[in-house]
Design an enzyme around this catalytic site. Structure first.
Site, PDB file in Angstrom:
ATOM      1  N   ASP A 292     -39.596  51.751  62.450  1.00 39.38           N
ATOM      2  CA  ASP A 292     -38.389  52.618  62.879  1.00 39.38           C
ATOM      3  C   ASP A 292     -37.161  51.793  62.061  1.00 39.38           C
ATOM      4  O   ASP A 292     -37.090  50.708  61.978  1.00 39.38           O
ATOM      5  CB  ASP A 292     -38.017  52.305  64.560  1.00 39.38           C
ATOM      6  CG  ASP A 292     -36.924  52.946  65.105  1.00 39.38           C
ATOM      7  OD1 ASP A 292     -37.111  54.273  65.377  1.00 39.38           O
ATOM      8  OD2 ASP A 292     -35.815  52.316  65.167  1.00 39.38           O
ATOM      9  N   ASN A 300     -25.866  57.404  60.889  1.00 36.99           N
ATOM     10  CA  ASN A 300     -25.839  58.872  60.894  1.00 36.99           C
ATOM     11  C   ASN A 300     -24.450  59.097  61.446  1.00 36.99           C
ATOM     12  O   ASN A 300     -23.569  59.926  61.076  1.00 36.99           O
ATOM     13  CB  ASN A 300     -26.942  59.406  62.010  1.00 36.99           C
ATOM     14  CG  ASN A 300     -27.861  59.977  61.068  1.00 36.99           C
ATOM     15  OD1 ASN A 300     -27.908  60.360  59.672  1.00 36.99           O
ATOM     16  ND2 ASN A 300     -29.158  60.201  61.808  1.00 36.99           N
ATOM     17  N   ASP A 309     -30.531  61.876  55.894  1.00 34.34           N
ATOM     18  CA  ASP A 309     -31.589  62.704  55.311  1.00 34.34           C
ATOM     19  C   ASP A 309     -32.047  62.048  54.072  1.00 34.34           C
ATOM     20  O   ASP A 309     -33.198  61.960  53.635  1.00 34.34           O
ATOM     21  CB  ASP A 309     -31.259  64.056  55.110  1.00 34.34           C
ATOM     22  CG  ASP A 309     -31.043  64.829  56.475  1.00 34.34           C
ATOM     23  OD1 ASP A 309     -31.569  64.181  57.680  1.00 34.34           O
ATOM     24  OD2 ASP A 309     -30.985  65.912  56.607  1.00 34.34           O
ATOM     25  N   GLU A 335     -36.164  58.930  63.215  1.00 39.98           N
ATOM     26  CA  GLU A 335     -36.185  57.944  62.138  1.00 39.98           C
ATOM     27  C   GLU A 335     -37.261  56.945  62.351  1.00 39.98           C
ATOM     28  O   GLU A 335     -37.319  55.965  61.791  1.00 39.98           O
ATOM     29  CB  GLU A 335     -34.804  56.872  62.324  1.00 39.98           C
ATOM     30  CG  GLU A 335     -34.797  56.323  63.517  1.00 39.98           C
ATOM     31  CD  GLU A 335     -34.364  57.070  64.886  1.00 39.98           C
ATOM     32  OE1 GLU A 335     -34.003  56.352  65.668  1.00 39.98           O
ATOM     33  OE2 GLU A 335     -34.187  58.061  64.813  1.00 39.98           O
TER      34      GLU A 335
END
Length: 425
Positions: A292, A300, A309, A335
């Protein structure tokens, strides 16, 4: 062997005939128009010549005793002499030697007239100007006829060219009609029968396209029908082969994550189930790492999903580059990633994942300085079958538990499920 080749050849021949002919016609027309234009200009100049000469004659006949009139006549005569020199040059350029010679004779006459007036000899209009006017009328008439002939030559040239074009087009049309008729009998009709056979061959069984193509290849070979029919049957075979390849690509897209190009969760789960079953059968170890990205939501929120991305794509590239050929990296969701390590015990898997964590922590991700600690890092949990789990489902759960334990311990670390067991709940 009927085909469209003769039709194309006929068209090329027509173009080969028409294009050079059109080029020659254009150049010829340009020369004719230039000549006609030059003759028309000379015709207007001759009219101007006559008008000026008539004006001089009127001045002499009306006021023959006044000195100012004689001075004006001399001035007009000199101007007319200069103009005649220019007109003579135009006549020579227009390839009209007769007119050029006549203008030269008029210049000599005007010179003698000017010399006589300079010596106080009074000009005789009846013997000089009248004769010049009569000659000029004949020359104007001849020039007018030459102008008319020039226009007639232009018109005749256009008519001749149009006749040639119509003749070539007519021959082309006749040839095309014959070629189309032959091709219809030997290509279009067999093609219609081929279409009927395609419609009738297993039309209710889409999966039997290959068998239908083999049937077409057998019945419509190159030796049996025309080259065009052979090409069509070959195109059908090629189309079906391309269709099979595209179906394979669609299958690949179905099992890949569109952002990272890693395996998606669905395909990874199928892979995991089969590999755990194989490991059980052959008594081999198999390890699973759940990974993770730390504080990815903050990344983000601060930098936008487009930048996020790009991070996911770069992570995927690192996993593919750093993992072994037999390892199976996948995007588990959001993620979170998963990597399956076939025939790999807990120690080897932990070492590989630790190397991944180190490489990622040193990767110069954009905007990483805005993250907590100034770096973009990962946390990972590792579990191994059969030591840590008895089936694929518990293997995923235990690797996930190790992941969350790593995050609870401060993130940016790799924890094994065995470590949790040693440290206690």
């Amino acid at each position: 062997m009927p085909s469209l080749r003769p039709f194309i050849v006929a068209g090329i021949v027509a173009l080969v005939v028409l294009l050079p002919g059109a080029t020659v016609f254009v150049f010829h027309q340009q020369k004719l128009h230039q000549h006609a234009g030059a003759v028309q200009v000379l015709y207007k100049d001759l009219l101007e010549f006559r008008s000026t000469l008539s004006a001089i004659n009127r001045k002499i006949l009306t006021n023959e005793n006044r000195q100012e009139v004689l001075d004006s006549v001399v001035q007009d005569t000199r101007f007319l002499h200069l103009r005649s020199v220019a007109w003579q040059s135009k006549a020579e350029e227009s390839h009209m030697p007769g007119l050029a010679e006549w203008l030269r004779s008029q210049q000599l006459m005007l010179n003698r007239w000017l010399d006589g007036m300079n010596n106080d000899a009074y000009p005789d209009p009846d013997s000089t100007i009248t004769m010049m006017l009569l000659q000029l009328d004949d020359v104007i008439l001849e020039t007018s006829m030459e102008l008319q002939h020039s226009h007639e030559r232009i018109s005749s040239s256009i008519q001749f060219f149009l006749f040639i074009v119509l003749f070539v087009l007519l021959m082309f049309a006749v040839s095309a009609t014959g070629i189309i008729t032959v091709n219809y009998r030997k290509t279009v009709l067999p093609l219609n029968r081929l279409a009927g056979r395609l419609r009738s061959c297993n039309k209710d069984l889409p999966e039997s396209i290959h068998d239908t193509v083999e049937d077409v290849r057998r019945h419509y070979s190159h030796d049996t029908f025309s080259h065009d029919i052979h090409q069509i049957s070959h195109s059908i075979v090629t189309f079906c082969q391309d269709l099979e390849q595209k179906n394979k690509k669609l299958d690949e897209l179905f099992i890949r994550d569109e952002k990272t190009n890693l395996y998606n969760y669905r395909h990874f789960r199928d892979h995991l189930v089969m590999d755990v079953a194989r490991a059980r059968r052959y008594n081999d170890p198999i390890s699973l790492a759940m990974i993770d990205i730390d504080h990815f939501k903050i990344y983000n929120d601060n930098n936008g999903h487009v930048a996020g991305d790009r991070v996911l794509c770069r992570m995927a590239e690192i996993f593919i580059h750093e993992c072994r050929k037999e390892d199976v990296p996948a995007r588990f969701g959001g993620e979170e990633f998963a990597i399956l390590f076939p025939r790999t015990d807990a120690g080897q898997a932990h070492m590989i994942v630790e190397r991944l964590r180190f490489v990622i922590s040193r990767e110069p991700f954009e905007f990483k300085e805005g993250q907590p600690g100034g770096d973009l890092t990962i946390s990972a949990g590792v579990a191994t079958f059969p030591e840590d789990a008895s089936d694929w489902f518990s293997l995923v759960n235990h690797a996930d538990r190790a992941l969350y334990y790593a995050k609870s311990m401060g993130k940016n670390r790799v924890m094994s499920y065995a470590d949790i067991q040693l440290e206690g709940p």
